[in-house]
Design an enzyme around this catalytic site. Sequence first.
Site, PDB file in Angstrom:
ATOM      1  N   CYS A 122       0.830  -1.201   0.000  1.00 20.00           N
ATOM      2  CA  CYS A 122       0.000   0.000   0.000  1.00 20.00           C
ATOM      3  C   CYS A 122       0.869   1.256   0.000  1.00 20.00           C
ATOM      4  O   CYS A 122       1.988   1.241   0.488  1.00 20.00           O
ATOM      5  CB  CYS A 122      -0.899   0.019   1.224  1.00 20.00           C
ATOM      6  N   ARG A 131       4.172  -0.433  -6.557  1.00 21.47           N
ATOM      7  CA  ARG A 131       4.138  -1.263  -5.356  1.00 21.47           C
ATOM      8  C   ARG A 131       3.023  -2.309  -5.415  1.00 21.47           C
ATOM      9  O   ARG A 131       3.037  -3.269  -4.654  1.00 21.47           O
ATOM     10  CB  ARG A 131       3.951  -0.379  -4.111  1.00 21.47           C
ATOM     11  N   ASN A 173      -1.277   1.791   6.052  1.00 22.02           N
ATOM     12  CA  ASN A 173      -0.559   0.611   5.561  1.00 22.02           C
ATOM     13  C   ASN A 173      -0.315  -0.311   6.742  1.00 22.02           C
ATOM     14  O   ASN A 173       0.002   0.155   7.836  1.00 22.02           O
ATOM     15  CB  ASN A 173       0.798   0.987   4.963  1.00 22.02           C
ATOM     16  N   GLY A 174      -0.374  -1.631   6.524  1.00 27.30           N
ATOM     17  CA  GLY A 174      -0.080  -2.577   7.580  1.00 27.30           C
ATOM     18  C   GLY A 174      -1.297  -3.366   8.010  1.00 27.30           C
ATOM     19  O   GLY A 174      -2.359  -3.320   7.370  1.00 27.30           O
ATOM     20  N   GLU A 208      12.998 -19.958  -9.502  1.00 27.46           N
ATOM     21  CA  GLU A 208      12.744 -18.570  -9.871  1.00 27.46           C
ATOM     22  C   GLU A 208      12.019 -18.488 -11.213  1.00 27.46           C
ATOM     23  O   GLU A 208      11.109 -17.662 -11.397  1.00 27.46           O
ATOM     24  CB  GLU A 208      14.059 -17.791  -9.920  1.00 27.46           C
ATOM     25  N   LYS A 267       8.351 -16.749 -11.782  1.00 30.11           N
ATOM     26  CA  LYS A 267       8.103 -15.668 -12.738  1.00 30.11           C
ATOM     27  C   LYS A 267       6.916 -16.003 -13.642  1.00 30.11           C
ATOM     28  O   LYS A 267       6.076 -15.154 -13.921  1.00 30.11           O
ATOM     29  CB  LYS A 267       9.352 -15.426 -13.602  1.00 30.11           C
ATOM     30  N   GLU A 316       3.645 -15.793 -11.640  1.00 30.89           N
ATOM     31  CA  GLU A 316       3.375 -14.431 -11.182  1.00 30.89           C
ATOM     32  C   GLU A 316       2.684 -13.593 -12.246  1.00 30.89           C
ATOM     33  O   GLU A 316       1.731 -12.868 -11.945  1.00 30.89           O
ATOM     34  CB  GLU A 316       4.682 -13.722 -10.806  1.00 30.89           C
ATOM     35  N   HIS A 376      10.491 -39.384  -8.099  1.00 33.60           N
ATOM     36  CA  HIS A 376       9.911 -39.528  -6.765  1.00 33.60           C
ATOM     37  C   HIS A 376       8.540 -38.870  -6.656  1.00 33.60           C
ATOM     38  O   HIS A 376       8.107 -38.524  -5.553  1.00 33.60           O
ATOM     39  CB  HIS A 376      10.865 -38.957  -5.714  1.00 33.60           C
ATOM     40  N   LYS A 396       4.515  -4.981  -4.832  1.00 30.85           N
ATOM     41  CA  LYS A 396       5.966  -4.897  -4.983  1.00 30.85           C
ATOM     42  C   LYS A 396       6.682  -4.970  -3.641  1.00 30.85           C
ATOM     43  O   LYS A 396       7.555  -5.802  -3.439  1.00 30.85           O
ATOM     44  CB  LYS A 396       6.331  -3.587  -5.702  1.00 30.85           C
TER      45      LYS A 396
END
Length: 605
Positions: free
Chosen positions: A2, A27, A99-100, A478, A482, A485, A501, A600
């Site tokens: 936020c 963000r 925020n939070g 990674e 990506k 996301e 396995h 972000k």
Amino acid sequence: MCGIVGAVAQRNIVPVLIEGLRRLEYRGYDSCGVAIVTAAGPQRMRSVARVAELEDQVREARFEGVTGIAHTRWATHGAPTVNNAHPIFSRDALAIVHNGIIENYESLRETLRGKGYEFVSQTDTEVIAHLIHSLYQGDLFAAVREAVQQLAGAYAIGVVHKDQPHTVVGARAGSPLVVGHGEGGNFIASDALAIAGSAKSISYLEEGDVCEVTLEGVRIVDRAGNPAERVARDVQAYSGAVELGPYRHYMQKEIFEQPRAISDTIPADAAFDPVQFGDTAAEVFRGIDSILILACGTSYYAGLTAKYWLESVAKIRTEVEIASEYRYRESVPNPRALVVTISQSGETADTLAALKHAQSLGMEQTLAVCNVATSAMVRLTSLRFLTHAGREIGVASTKAFTTQLVGLFILAVTLGKLRGHVSAQQEDAYLKALRHLPAALNGVLALEPQIIAWSQEFARKENALFLGRGLHYPIALEGALKLKEISYIHAEAYPAGELKHGPLALVTEAMPVVTVAPNDALLEKLKSNMQEVRARGGELYVFADADTHIASEEGIHVIRMPEHYGLLSPILHVVPLQLLAYHTACTRGTDVDKPRNLAKSVTVE
């Protein structure tokens, strides 16, 4: 996550607030809003679309004021609806942005209901608004100070009240907030970028601080209520650093900025001198016997990669922990361990909390690998390595990740040197490899047309599997992250040896299997794993070093990397995975820079 902007000025501050929100879009958010103070009480406009739509609303309504607050919200408590968007009101007298997460909001809500307050949103923020309103007796600063002492959790807030039309009060604990000092106006924001250009200098509030911003100046007190002086730093004017230029998205721009970012991150002189990490680094490094890495998401994968380097080059035992898990389990603290935290923003709530937890256990030797010199994480650790990636706007991390890897490799070689495991000849070879990385990366970026061709096939899929071995298993992780996301394709990554396995049960012709295939000691083992995939009808998409002798054939698609790069190979091999995710997302038409549900800077737990 936020974003907060607040301002008190002698002019209409609505354009400043809207511009601040626009700069904070990177963000991540799912609603936004702005409020101004008028004689009749605060007035607001809110939207569940982008800031551009809010700006249109403001313009059409001729929304103007000299005091106001604004917010971009990433939903936690309550769905992303207009009713839950900030600013949140209390009895049409007070407005707040937050925020939070307030952990004790349920008990506070019941107490406030008993006092006659009606709750009209699903947010925990409304509790703060009504609590401050209930305590207000003509002094907003005093009411906020009293209210925050009752809050448990993390918060950064900005508050205005109709009876004090030229005042904004801010407070922070666990979430960042800065104060901006300007000519003809003063400001608060969750990020200095939001007010750069309007504010000439900024001060970073410390944990527990409460501030009062007026036309005349700024007043700050610490958690105990004592007057506090926070150093004012010049803030650079907003520049073209976040302009797209010729690129379609910020993510694409940032992928192509990696050669420059890595070049900027490599120290110009004495790359493996401990002083790069701080004046006391040599002494600290000589006294440690192990390393504990704490990180989240992409930064966690950087830590997993670093474990291979630290143990093979520096010969030092290394553990890597997901920060959000570490603090909630019983662990065995080691005062001689170096605690390394990794974060792009330096404000990641889980990582900050894990760092503080480690410190509370007596682990005092700490180092931050971070992209923001003024962040909370850098201020909390005794040592630091700054990655110099520049501002990263796209939510999906690219250049922040590769520069983190560079910093961690430098740490590994520096420790190896101090511990007597890196000879002068090896040091020279490592330095030459680092210096050549930007040129090598340019060669990888030239593969983009071939990767675009692959992305046309991937865009039609709903699942994908990524394989890697050894040093490249974290790179497979990674790559999978990506893809999911930004394209919303379900993707998983495994060490290739684990196929038999369990994951092999998923392999069919409908499941593309992306394989990271460097020419290293595990290549022949990897080739056998690839044959296991082909025997089950799976389609392999292989990023192979030129000398691996893996050829394209039916069911095996190969893109050849320009060169084998030894220990630094992960930095090269992750770039085509970034490009594959990016172009697949473009083909599917998703919002690449602002993927749904993500943010972000993750400043909540």
